[in-house]
Design a protein around this motif. Structure first.
Motif, PDB file in Angstrom:
ATOM      1  N   PHE A  97       0.828  -1.199   0.000  1.00 54.57           N
ATOM      2  CA  PHE A  97       0.000   0.000   0.000  1.00 54.57           C
ATOM      3  C   PHE A  97       0.867   1.255   0.000  1.00 54.57           C
ATOM      4  O   PHE A  97       2.037   1.228   0.348  1.00 54.57           O
ATOM      5  CB  PHE A  97      -0.899   0.030   1.240  1.00 54.57           C
ATOM      6  CG  PHE A  97      -2.054  -0.937   1.195  1.00 54.57           C
ATOM      7  CD1 PHE A  97      -1.998  -2.117   0.495  1.00 54.57           C
ATOM      8  CD2 PHE A  97      -3.218  -0.667   1.885  1.00 54.57           C
ATOM      9  CE1 PHE A  97      -3.048  -3.002   0.457  1.00 54.57           C
ATOM     10  CE2 PHE A  97      -4.288  -1.537   1.873  1.00 54.57           C
ATOM     11  CZ  PHE A  97      -4.200  -2.703   1.145  1.00 54.57           C
ATOM     12  N   ASP A 110      -2.236   5.114   2.840  1.00 55.57           N
ATOM     13  CA  ASP A 110      -3.162   3.997   3.018  1.00 55.57           C
ATOM     14  C   ASP A 110      -2.741   3.144   4.211  1.00 55.57           C
ATOM     15  O   ASP A 110      -3.572   2.731   5.027  1.00 55.57           O
ATOM     16  CB  ASP A 110      -3.215   3.139   1.756  1.00 55.57           C
ATOM     17  CG  ASP A 110      -3.679   3.929   0.538  1.00 55.57           C
ATOM     18  OD1 ASP A 110      -4.240   5.021   0.723  1.00 55.57           O
ATOM     19  OD2 ASP A 110      -3.466   3.441  -0.586  1.00 55.57           O
ATOM     20  N   TYR A 152      -3.548   4.949   7.403  1.00 60.33           N
ATOM     21  CA  TYR A 152      -4.966   4.858   7.744  1.00 60.33           C
ATOM     22  C   TYR A 152      -5.285   3.511   8.395  1.00 60.33           C
ATOM     23  O   TYR A 152      -6.009   3.447   9.392  1.00 60.33           O
ATOM     24  CB  TYR A 152      -5.828   5.060   6.500  1.00 60.33           C
ATOM     25  CG  TYR A 152      -7.307   4.857   6.746  1.00 60.33           C
ATOM     26  CD1 TYR A 152      -8.030   5.737   7.539  1.00 60.33           C
ATOM     27  CD2 TYR A 152      -7.977   3.768   6.209  1.00 60.33           C
ATOM     28  CE1 TYR A 152      -9.371   5.554   7.773  1.00 60.33           C
ATOM     29  CE2 TYR A 152      -9.326   3.575   6.434  1.00 60.33           C
ATOM     30  CZ  TYR A 152     -10.017   4.461   7.212  1.00 60.33           C
ATOM     31  OH  TYR A 152     -11.355   4.276   7.465  1.00 60.33           O
ATOM     32  N   LEU A 158      -7.976  10.777   0.889  1.00 55.88           N
ATOM     33  CA  LEU A 158      -8.301   9.396   0.535  1.00 55.88           C
ATOM     34  C   LEU A 158      -9.753   9.344   0.070  1.00 55.88           C
ATOM     35  O   LEU A 158     -10.640   9.895   0.717  1.00 55.88           O
ATOM     36  CB  LEU A 158      -8.098   8.484   1.739  1.00 55.88           C
ATOM     37  CG  LEU A 158      -6.659   8.376   2.251  1.00 55.88           C
ATOM     38  CD1 LEU A 158      -6.624   7.568   3.535  1.00 55.88           C
ATOM     39  CD2 LEU A 158      -5.756   7.744   1.223  1.00 55.88           C
ATOM     40  N   THR A 195     -11.350   4.061  -1.387  1.00 52.79           N
ATOM     41  CA  THR A 195     -10.108   3.595  -0.762  1.00 52.79           C
ATOM     42  C   THR A 195     -10.314   3.357   0.724  1.00 52.79           C
ATOM     43  O   THR A 195      -9.871   2.343   1.265  1.00 52.79           O
ATOM     44  CB  THR A 195      -8.984   4.642  -0.980  1.00 52.79           C
ATOM     45  OG1 THR A 195      -8.851   4.893  -2.374  1.00 52.79           O
ATOM     46  CG2 THR A 195      -7.672   4.170  -0.415  1.00 52.79           C
ATOM     47  N   ILE A 217      -9.776  -0.313   2.491  1.00 54.15           N
ATOM     48  CA  ILE A 217      -8.807  -0.543   3.573  1.00 54.15           C
ATOM     49  C   ILE A 217      -9.528  -0.980   4.840  1.00 54.15           C
ATOM     50  O   ILE A 217      -9.099  -1.907   5.530  1.00 54.15           O
ATOM     51  CB  ILE A 217      -7.959   0.717   3.814  1.00 54.15           C
ATOM     52  CG1 ILE A 217      -7.113   1.022   2.576  1.00 54.15           C
ATOM     53  CG2 ILE A 217      -7.066   0.552   5.033  1.00 54.15           C
ATOM     54  CD1 ILE A 217      -6.437   2.373   2.600  1.00 54.15           C
TER      55      ILE A 217
END
Length: 189
Positions: free
Chosen positions: A24, A28, A31, A72, A76, A80
């Motif tokens: 990633f 990402d 997060y 983001l 996405t 995630i």
């Protein structure tokens, strides 16, 4: 015990996600780790299926909510959060199981402040405290007797209930008679 369980789930989930998150982008990955930063609101809302957006003003730990170079997208975030949620659920199911007691407890003890006894013409009733404040469980008793002290409500294997009442008993005092050595020897012959 519950706190230790959830900390173990989070630690194992981070280990399980390490290889996946290497592919990633930094934001990402950041997060995903923000969702697993501790036992807090965003972790449990993740388990409830919600997709959270990091907000530095409401965050559990401001260090996990850095300003992002690019926002983001919701797609996405959803992707995630789904990966993290599935990993946490797999860890909970397969690796870190919630501790269970070994014995089956089939009784509840009630002291005198947890019940009331009411006698009417229809019979004797026992009102037991319940988990709902102000709400009591009313049981009709077979027969009439004086009830006081600690009670035990026991669930039997056939899903029937019995009530045990413990009443202090006074034992009769027995006097020991001492036999003389002559009478003992006489009986042994």
């Amino acid at each position: 015990m519950a706190m230790t369980h959830w900390k173990s789930v989070i630690a194992e989930s981070k280990k399980e996600l390490a290889d996946t998150l290497k592919r990633f982008h930094d934001q990402d990955r950041h997060y995903a780790y923000w969702l697993l930063c501790g036992i807090n609101r965003q972790f449990f809302e993740l388990l409830d299926g919600k997709v959270l957006v990091p907000n530095p003003d409401e965050s559990f730990d401001r260090n996990y909510c850095l300003s992002y170079d690019r926002p983001l997208s919701s797609k996405t975030l959803r992707s995630i959060a789904g990966i993290v949620r599935r990993t946490v659920n797999r860890v909970r199911r397969d690796i870190v199981c919630y501790p269970r007691t070994k014995a089956f407890h089939n009784r509840i003890d009630f002291d005198s402040s947890c019940y009331k006894v009411r006698s009417t013409e229809a019979g004797q009733f026992l009102e037991l405290m319940s988990l709902q404040p102000g709400k009591r469980i009313c049981l009709r008793l077979k027969g009439k007797s004086k009830i006081r002290g600690t009670l035990q409500l026991i669930r039997d294997t056939a899903d029937t209930y019995s009530l045990r009442v413990y009443v202090p008993q006074q034992c009769e005092r027995k006097e020991r008679s001492v036999l003389s050595s002559e009478s003992i020897s006489a009986t042994q012959r």
